[in-house]
Scaffold this active site. Structure first.
Site, PDB file in Angstrom:
ATOM      1  N   ASP A   1       0.853 -10.476  -3.418  1.00 67.08           N
ATOM      2  CA  ASP A   1       0.243  -9.272  -3.974  1.00 67.08           C
ATOM      3  C   ASP A   1       0.932  -8.075  -3.333  1.00 67.08           C
ATOM      4  O   ASP A   1       0.832  -7.863  -2.111  1.00 67.08           O
ATOM      5  CB  ASP A   1      -1.251  -9.277  -3.671  1.00 67.08           C
TER       6      ASP A   1
ATOM      7  N   CYS B   1       5.700   1.490 -18.160  1.00 65.34           N
ATOM      8  CA  CYS B   1       5.938   1.504 -19.611  1.00 65.34           C
ATOM      9  C   CYS B   1       4.680   2.027 -20.306  1.00 65.34           C
ATOM     10  O   CYS B   1       4.116   1.390 -21.181  1.00 65.34           O
ATOM     11  CB  CYS B   1       6.339   0.132 -20.132  1.00 65.34           C
TER      12      CYS B   1
END
Length: 419
Positions: free
Chosen positions: A282, A351
């Site tokens: 993570d 994005c």
């Protein structure tokens, strides 16, 4: 094929799978990519799986317009989650977008409403077919999306987004070296081919000479240039940016929390004969053994910028999810900044078309990290037709390179750490 599917008429299982995909997106908020492995596993034929995805994608691309047609042919609007509405959406998307003959489009969805309003579905479809109903040339955006983007970017952007949504995008390739398939070259080591190109049939596929990567998605790694130092690619899977950095000479450590997505990254590295250290972790809780010369954080985001290829984002994403994504990005930016050595550089990208996942992040980060400053992107680092903002970051919106086939929506900022 399950026993239940074995008893269905030919063609119906693919439509049933399309209905389940749409239900997963519109009622449970899943992405098509999340839902597809589970739902399409029951279809044995590749063409059935492809058809189910194509139907679902076209329904999502034109959902407001399909619903307007349906409502024009009923005395009272059908509930938005009614199976009859889903069946009609699927039948109309086939007939009006995929070229399926009308009789096949309706006959393959009627079994989806067995025990339900078959007469209603057949009657509404027949009415629209007799009217020679058609969809508009450019889709209508969902009202909430259009309002949000109009407030942020204006009417011209909204119209450009509608035009971009009308068709799936072309195929972009990033090259490992100088050799690659013939195509439109919008950036060095990048090729654009028409959509629908059969990827495994292209020269260089088996040799790993290139990989599929949208033009906009190829920009962030390029902004770190060539290097012989250490680079970290955070949230790296499926690996396009990792491969770019490795091909540019960096010693790359690729971090991602998803082991299944990292399996794809490893496969891509093996096919392209490129090397990287791959770490399952993570990123919000991981730290490198030593600071890196360059860090690329392609942060998890709402992905609203990739609506051309994933129209499900238009129907899943809402303000609460945008705020949640922005909170995570702020946390990851702080973490990634700690991985950058003095004099090093950090590239942040999403994005997303949302300001909260782009411009707002820059302001917050710089206010809290006085040893970092924007490292302005130069025009000569970008494809012709895409210009940096006057502040030095890059905001790519619908309408960019429209005549050449467009590109995904993106935000990119490059920071330098004081030496």
């Amino acid at each position: 094929m399950t026993g239940n599917q074995a008893s269905l008429p030919p063609g119906v299982p693919a439509r049933q799978a399309a209905l389940r995909l749409l239900d997963a997106v519109l009622r449970r908020g899943e992405t098509i990519d999340q839902a597809a492995p589970r739902i399409l596993a029951s279809l044995r034929a590749d063409n059935d799986r492809a058809l189910a995805r194509a139907i679902a994608a076209e329904v999502l691309r034109y959902l407001p317009d399909l619903d307007a047609l349906i409502d024009s042919a009923t005395q009272r609007p059908l509930p938005h989650d009614a199976k009859a509405r889903f069946a009609l959406r699927i039948a109309l998307a086939q007939a009006l977008r995929l070229g399926t003959p009308a009789h096949a489009a309706i006959s393959t969805v009627l079994p989806l409403v067995d025990g339900g309003p078959r007469k209603l579905v057949h009657g509404v479809f027949g009415t629209l077919d007799r009217r020679k109903a058609a969809l508009p040339d450019v889709p209508t955006l969902p009202d909430a999306v259009a309002a949000r983007w109009q407030a942020a970017w204006g009417d011209e952007m909204v119209e450009a987004a509608r035009r971009a949504l009308a068709e799936p995008p072309p195929l972009d390739l990033s090259l490992r070296g100088e050799e690659g398939p013939e195509g439109l070259e919008l950036m060095p080591d990048q090729r654009r081919l028409p959509r629908g190109t059969a990827i495994p049939d292209l020269p260089g596929y088996a040799e790993g000479a290139w990989w599929v990567q949208d033009l906009a998605a190829a920009i962030p790694a390029r902004l770190l240039g060539r290097g012989q130092g250490k680079a970290i690619d955070a949230c790296a899977a499926p690996g396009g940016k990792t491969m770019q950095l490795a091909a540019a000479g960096w010693a790359v450590t690729a971090i991602d929390a998803s082991e299944s997505r990292l399996a794809r990254l490893r496969d891509n590295l093996a096919r392209t004969h490129l090397d990287a250290e791959v770490v399952t972790a993570d990123a919000a809780r991981w730290s490198p053994p030593a600071p890196a010369d360059a860090v690329l954080l392609d942060a998890p985001c709402t992905a609203t910028g990739i609506f051309r290829r994933h129209p499900d984002v238009l129907h899943r994403i809402h303000p609460a999810l945008i705020e949640q994504a922005a909170d995570l990005q702020r946390e990851l930016l702080v973490q990634a900044a700690g991985w950058v050595k003095k004099g090093g550089r950090l590239v942040y990208a999403t994005c997303s078309i949302e300001r909260a996942e782009g411009e707002d992040q820059v302001e917050t980060f710089l206010a809290a990290n006085r040893d970092f400053a924007l490292d302005p992107v130069r025009a000569d680092e970008l494809p012709a037709g895409i210009a940096p903002h006057e502040r030095g970051w890059v905001r790519i919106l619908p309408g960019a390179l429209e005549q050449q086939g467009g590109c995904d929506g993106f935000f990119i900022a490059r920071f330098a750490r004081a030496g």
